[in-house]
Design a protein around this motif. Structure first.
Motif, PDB file in Angstrom:
ATOM      1  N   THR A 209     -21.479  -4.980 -24.687  1.00 39.46           N
ATOM      2  CA  THR A 209     -22.182  -5.537 -23.613  1.00 39.46           C
ATOM      3  C   THR A 209     -21.564  -4.921 -22.482  1.00 39.46           C
ATOM      4  OG1 THR A 209     -21.958  -7.577 -24.632  1.00 39.46           O
ATOM      5  CG2 THR A 209     -22.600  -7.623 -22.280  1.00 39.46           C
ATOM      6  N   ASN A 314     -12.827  -9.479 -19.492  1.00 39.78           N
ATOM      7  CA  ASN A 314     -14.074  -9.824 -19.882  1.00 39.78           C
ATOM      8  C   ASN A 314     -14.248 -11.074 -20.138  1.00 39.78           C
ATOM      9  OD1 ASN A 314     -16.953  -9.019 -19.585  1.00 39.78           O
ATOM     10  ND2 ASN A 314     -16.834  -8.736 -21.958  1.00 39.78           N
ATOM     11  N   LYS A 315     -15.547 -11.442 -19.675  1.00 40.48           N
ATOM     12  CA  LYS A 315     -16.026 -13.022 -19.815  1.00 40.48           C
ATOM     13  C   LYS A 315     -15.488 -13.977 -19.120  1.00 40.48           C
ATOM     14  CE  LYS A 315     -16.875 -11.976 -24.986  1.00 40.48           C
ATOM     15  NZ  LYS A 315     -16.657 -12.426 -26.304  1.00 40.48           N
ATOM     16  N   ASP A 317     -16.841 -15.490 -16.927  1.00 41.41           N
ATOM     17  CA  ASP A 317     -18.048 -16.343 -16.494  1.00 41.41           C
ATOM     18  C   ASP A 317     -17.759 -17.476 -17.267  1.00 41.41           C
ATOM     19  OD1 ASP A 317     -19.954 -15.824 -18.992  1.00 41.41           O
ATOM     20  OD2 ASP A 317     -18.964 -14.169 -18.470  1.00 41.41           O
ATOM     21  N   ARG A 318     -16.873 -17.356 -18.558  1.00 44.07           N
ATOM     22  CA  ARG A 318     -16.466 -18.587 -19.383  1.00 44.07           C
ATOM     23  C   ARG A 318     -15.314 -19.245 -18.988  1.00 44.07           C
ATOM     24  NH1 ARG A 318     -17.696 -16.419 -25.740  1.00 44.07           N
ATOM     25  NH2 ARG A 318     -19.799 -15.724 -25.269  1.00 44.07           N
ATOM     26  N   MET A 323     -13.799 -17.593 -12.816  1.00 44.47           N
ATOM     27  CA  MET A 323     -14.887 -17.444 -12.000  1.00 44.47           C
ATOM     28  C   MET A 323     -15.016 -17.753 -10.661  1.00 44.47           C
ATOM     29  SD  MET A 323     -17.983 -16.483 -12.963  1.00 44.47           S
ATOM     30  CE  MET A 323     -19.655 -16.487 -12.537  1.00 44.47           C
ATOM     31  N   SER A 343     -17.384  -9.815 -15.625  1.00 44.33           N
ATOM     32  CA  SER A 343     -18.258 -10.476 -16.551  1.00 44.33           C
ATOM     33  C   SER A 343     -19.407  -9.541 -16.798  1.00 44.33           C
ATOM     34  CB  SER A 343     -18.817 -11.838 -16.126  1.00 44.33           C
ATOM     35  OG  SER A 343     -19.852 -12.213 -16.815  1.00 44.33           O
ATOM     36  N   LYS A 345     -21.733  -9.508 -19.043  1.00 39.88           N
ATOM     37  CA  LYS A 345     -22.930 -10.305 -19.222  1.00 39.88           C
ATOM     38  C   LYS A 345     -23.891 -10.600 -18.017  1.00 39.88           C
ATOM     39  CE  LYS A 345     -23.052 -14.639 -20.472  1.00 39.88           C
ATOM     40  NZ  LYS A 345     -23.875 -15.385 -19.498  1.00 39.88           N
ATOM     41  N   ASP A 346     -23.102 -11.085 -17.076  1.00 41.03           N
ATOM     42  CA  ASP A 346     -23.409 -11.231 -15.810  1.00 41.03           C
ATOM     43  C   ASP A 346     -23.384 -10.294 -14.466  1.00 41.03           C
ATOM     44  OD1 ASP A 346     -24.192 -13.740 -16.661  1.00 41.03           O
ATOM     45  OD2 ASP A 346     -22.307 -14.824 -15.915  1.00 41.03           O
ATOM     46  N   GLY A 347     -22.803  -9.150 -15.079  1.00 45.58           N
ATOM     47  CA  GLY A 347     -22.747  -8.132 -14.073  1.00 45.58           C
ATOM     48  C   GLY A 347     -21.767  -8.076 -12.941  1.00 45.58           C
ATOM     49  N   ILE A 348     -20.757  -9.239 -13.134  1.00 48.94           N
ATOM     50  CA  ILE A 348     -19.760  -9.483 -11.929  1.00 48.94           C
ATOM     51  C   ILE A 348     -18.692  -8.389 -12.269  1.00 48.94           C
ATOM     52  CG2 ILE A 348     -18.091 -11.267 -11.048  1.00 48.94           C
ATOM     53  CD1 ILE A 348     -20.011 -13.294 -12.361  1.00 48.94           C
TER      54      ILE A 348
END
Length: 406
Positions: A209, A314-315, A317-318, A323, A343, A345-348
Motif C-alpha cells: 500500500t 504505518n496505519k 489511522d487505526r 492519528m 498512513s 492508505k489515507d496518504g497521511i
C-alpha cells in the motif's frame, strides 16, 4: 469448491511470550492458504514427543475433536519431523501439515513472476528432500534388475532423493542465471548513481500500500499475509534529490522457513544492495515490537542488518492517539531521521516521508555507512519499553518533533 475445514494445533512449551500471537497468526495463514479454521486445540508440553510431537493422549483428543467438528486437515503451528507427520496422519486418519508446509503452500499460490515461481519451487523441493527420511513404508522397497531404474539394491527412497536433488541443482542454476541478470540491472543503476530504497517489514504491515502510494504503481495490495511475493521496482521523484528507485519485497514472518530464506536470495538481493531500507511497522499490531525483531533476524540472516534503516510506522489511522498527533518524524540524538509515522492508505505523512527520503539521499554520498546505520535496537535504546502500548509516554520522554521544529 468448498475450502478444507482445518483444525489448528499448538503445543505451548512454556515461557514463550508470543505463543498466543503465533496461534492467531496461524489462523490467518490457514485462511490465506484457502482453508477454513473450524477449531483450535492447545496443549502444554515442555519437550516434543518423538512420535506425535504432542502426547498420545492429546493426539487421541485431537482425533475426537476433529471428528466432532468434521475437520479435514490438521495444521500444526510447529515444524514436524517426517516421522511425526506420518504417525499423526495414521493416527488421525487425515492429512497433517506443519507451519513450514503451510507457508510454502501460500507461497506456491501467490508467486506470479518467473523468478518467484522458481524460488518457490526450489524451496518446495528442499522441503520434500527433508521429508524423505523414513517418511513412507513404500520407500523401503528396493529396486533392481533388468529394465529397472537404479542399480541393484538401490532403494526407492534413494532414487526419489536423487531425482529431487537433481531438480534442486537445475533450479539453483536457473536462479543463479536470473541473479546475474538482476546484478547487471543494478550495476546500470549504480553507474547512473541512482539512490535505491527497499521496503522491508513484517507481512501485512502495509508495504505494498505504501509502495503504491509513493509510486502510483497499482500493484496488488490486500489485507492478508504474503499478498506480495515478487519484487517490484519503480522510479520515484524526490524533491531536490532527483530520481530514486523504490523496491517492494516479500514480507517476513516469525519462524520463516529456512528453505524460503535460502531460495529467495534472488528477491532479497534488492534488500541487501539497497542504499536505504524502509522498515514498515504496523502501528495497530499489539505484537509490533516482536515483529520488528523478527524482521531484524531475517535481515541478519541475509546479511542486510547493517544497511541504513528508516522505520516507517504505518496505519496510524487505526490508532486514535497517533492519528490525533498526525504525521511525525522522530530523530536520533545525533540528528539522523529514525522513525516516521504515516498512513499509507489515507496518504497521511507521505509528503513528509518524501522530504525525509530526499534529505537522506542527498546526505548518503557524504556519510560513512557506520554513521548512518540504524536498527530496532538503536531505535529502542534510549528509553527501554516492554510493549509499544507506551508509545505516547515513550515519545514524550524522547522528544518527538517534526523537522520544522529542528
Amino acid at each position: 469448491m468448498q475450502p478444507a475445514r482445518a483444525a489448528l494445533v499448538g503445543i505451548d512449551p512454556g515461557g514463550k511470550p508470543d505463543f498466543a500471537e503465533s496461534m492467531a497468526e496461524l489462523g490467518l495463514l490457514a485462511s490465506s492458504a484457502g482453508s477454513e479454521p473450524v477449531m483450535t486445540l492447545i496443549g502444554k508440553r515442555a519437550k516434543p514427543d518423538p512420535a506425535y510431537y504432542m502426547g498420545s493422549g492429546k493426539a487421541t483428543e485431537l482425533r475426537e475433536q476433529m471428528d466432532a467438528h468434521q475437520a479435514d486437515i490438521a495444521i500444526f503451528n510447529h515444524a514436524l519431523s517426517p516421522v511425526q507427520q506420518r504417525n499423526l496422519e495414521r493416527h488421525l486418519k487425515r492429512h497433517v501439515i506443519d507451519r513450514t508446509g503451510l507457508i510454502l503452500d501460500i507461497f506456491a499460490q501467490r508467486a506470479k513472476s518467473h523468478v518467484g515461481k522458481t524460488q518457490v519451487e526450489l524451496a518446495n523441493v528442499r522441503y520434500q528432500v527433508s521429508r524423505l527420511v523414513k517418511a513412507w513404508s513404500h520407500l523401503e522397497r528396493q529396486k533392481g534388475g533388468i529394465g529397472m531404474r537404479g542399480g541393484p539394491g538401490e532403494t526407492q527412497m534413494e532414487l526419489d532423493r536423487r531425482m529431487l536433488e537433481n531438480k534442486a541443482k537445475r533450479l539453483q542454476a536457473e536462479l543463479a542465471k536470473l541473479q546475474k541478470q538482476q546484478a547487471t540491472q543494478r550495476r546500470a543503476r549504480e553507474r547512473r548513481d541512482v539512490f535505491s530504497v527497499s521496503l522491508v517489514g513484517y507481512t501485512n504491515a502495509g508495504k505494498s500500500t505504501l509502495f503504491n502510494a509513493l509510486t502510483k504503481a497499482g500493484t496488488y495490495a490486500a489485507d492478508q499475509l504474503f499478498a506480495t511475493l515478487d519484487t517490484t521496482s519503480r522510479k520515484i521523484y524526490l524533491p531536490e534529490a532527483g530520481q530514486a528507485v523504490l523496491s517492494d519485497t516479500v514480507g517476513f514472518i516469525r519462524d520463516l522457513p529456512h528453505q524460503l530464506v535460502e531460495a529467495f536470495r534472488a528477491t532479497l538481493d534488492e534488500t541487501v544492495r539497497a542504499d536505504l531500507l524502509l522498515h514498515v511497522v504496523d502501528a495497530s499490531s499489539f505484537d509490533r515490537q516482536q515483529q520488528m525483531l523478527e524482521v531484524d533476524k531475517v535481515l541478519a540472516e541475509i546479511q542486510a542488518d547493517q544497511s541504513p534503516q528508516l522505520i516507517v510506522v504505518n496505519k496510524i489511522d487505526r490508532v486514535p492517539a497517533l492519528m490525533a498527533r498526525g504525521p511525525v518524524l522522530r530523530y536520533h540524538r545525533d540528528g539522523r531521521p529514525a522513525a516516521i509515522y504515516v498512513s499509507a492508505k489515507d496518504g497521511i505523512g507521505l509528503d513528509l516521508l518524501r522530504e525525509t527520503l530526499a534529505e537522506i539521499a542527498k546526505n548518503t554520498a557524504r556519510m560513512k555507512p557506520s554513521e548512518e546505520t540504524s536498527s530496532v535496537a538503536d531505535f529502542e535504546q534510549e528509553v527501554p519499553v516492554k510493549r509499544w502500548e507506551s508509545l505516547d509516554f515513550y515519545h514524550s520522554r524522547t522528544g518527538v518533533y517534526s523537522p520544522h521544529d529542528a
